[in-house]
Motif scaffolding. Sequence first.
Motif: not given
Length: 725
Positions: A641-642, A645-646, A648-649, A706, A713
């Motif tokens: 998940e970490s 998320r990275t 995705r950003h 992602c 993003y």
Amino acid sequence: MSAGNLSDADVARVRAALPGYEIGGQIGRGGCGVVLAGVHRGLHRRVAIKQIPPHFADDMQVRRRFVDEARVMAALDHPHVVPVYDYIEHDDLCLLVLEYLPGGTVENRFITAGFEATAAVAVALSCAAGLDAAHRSGILHRDVKPSNLMFAANGALKLTDFGIAKIVGGEDTLVTKAGEIIGTPSYIAPEQVRGHQLTPATDVYALATMLYQLLSGVLPFQTGSDALALLFAHAYGDPVPLTDVAPFVPHPIADAVMRGLASDPAQRYDSAETFGVAIAETAAHFWGANWLTPVGIPVIGADTIAAAATGGSRLPPPVPHTRPPGRGQQGPFAPPPGSGMQPGPGMPSGPGMRSGPAIPPRGSGPITPGPQPIRSQRPPNSTTGPPMPPGDPRRAPGGPGGQPSRFGSAAAAENAARATTPADRRSAPTMRAGQSPGVMPGRAAGPGAALPMERIRPREPIPHGGAKLAEVARADLVPVQRVVTLPSPRVPFLVAALLAVVTGGVAVLGIGVAERSAPPVGMVRIGGVDPAAETVVLDLSKPVPVTVSGGAADGAKLSVKVLGVRAGGESADLAGGAGELAAPVNRYVLAGRLTGELSLSRNGSETADYTFGVRTRQPATTTATGVGLALLLLFAAAYAESNARTLRHGSARFASTVGLAVSMGLLGAAAVGAAWVLLGREPTLLGVIACAAGGAAAGLALATGCRRVGKRYRYVRVQRLRERA
């Protein structure tokens, strides 16, 4: 011809191509090259001569498109479109001879003098009229912006640079490989960035962007320094609402502008005409039927837009908006004299929009007589125009041109009703009885003492981004979709989900079989069970009785195997082929379905080795192995998940991609252990490898999706946060 100032040789080449004209000096440089002044020798008519850069004119496709577009543009006769008098092909020159416009550009006037709201709307209506005529002739402009709108000697606005983008790039919008667009990225429509089909709604988007800028002094997307980020913002971001940056703009006008900025072309106005009518009708509603006369920017050559601007729209009337029962007056709304509108059962819900539903007013409060004072917010860096002299028609009570304003005390209350929150009411302009909308408060309004509107100037530098055709090589230009790409993340996400399901299925159902070599039937009994016939059940809290017959063995050792690795086991002596062996492992360490191993020895030397199925009476969930597998699952899930998320950003792409693949591989391996602990499915080395590989592949697919999300993003949200800092 050089991209900079012209040499004598350059001017001589143009004179050779245009013998019927006296060629003057350079009067400008735009995105398409150098613009020269000229005078027709016989007609004594001043002209502007625009050139397609020679390195593009060498391309036969460009020359063919030049001739086709020039013919169409020359046939386009409209008061708000600059006329093309002639087009010439001579050696490597492609020249357009245009009307000379001495009044300067909208951009220059915006910077030096600014525009009141009425003037800004008049500019938009003139532009909409010219665009509508071009669209009806099958021509898209593709680069509507303030610098491409110029004032003629009589004050009329005219659109310039029609068809230049298509002549050079065909149906594609071109950018350099570094992401610099041919044109101005601040006004580009989302479908242009995405490389989709262009329609009249594309020009509507640019026109709405320009009107947004003229009304507020800023653009709907921050310019920043990264042209690529700005392209992504237009393609995939959401513009700042006009009422947030210019709360003094009447909400229906702001709503119409924001609809023109819709990301989906289907949600915008379907033509420049409908957009112009929407703005014109709202302007007539707020500022009276004669609001356009004192502005000094005529709107001609578009009957529907001109009629809407005077309150006499020739389009079908909009569906009336009926006030909710019990919420204020229920009688018919009586328009003021001279407005050109007929009384009706209620206020119209929108300004004559034919391409979609009318835009309702914000809020649903009643329209009641009496002033509704509201605090105003004045835009930064804006200036107020000079007081009007006595006798100016705009000083007449009630609104421009001496006509009674239809936005009197009753309409003022309606504007207050639209401010549905305290913040809205604080930001809306004060409207007093008898005061025209858009008139900012400051002094009491009264007969002969109306104040002018705010004159808005740019509150940020005017963007001039974009590559100059004269300064780039043809080989450096590619279609915009090759540079600004944002593939959908759905496909990699679906692949990742499919691989995850397959991996989970392999973990639950198992793959491969544990290798076993059971002793001959009747030779060995372990815990009273013949391992050659059935699974041995062990109680790890007690010694295990073992009996060996048909063989000479004086010692034995009982252990277990996990993924082919031996664990535990203590040797014990056998008396007459019988004895008790210690439990192979501690019941708090390892339990569940396993592969048992019995080693027989004689005089200290191993004589036989047998493997068989084992099931313990103790559950595997209470062991250290079960707890360890649970922790591994949690760690792998959190790590995955970490990293996701990275990505995705839009950060740490390579490291996070590898990390996501590794964490998903660990999740696959841990899934095999979970099936072992919870379902009793004994793991195999092949099954662990297959699930780890499937998990890693799912991680790579997930990372791809992602990264695609992160690209948006990075270029939209991060850029916006940087600009706000």
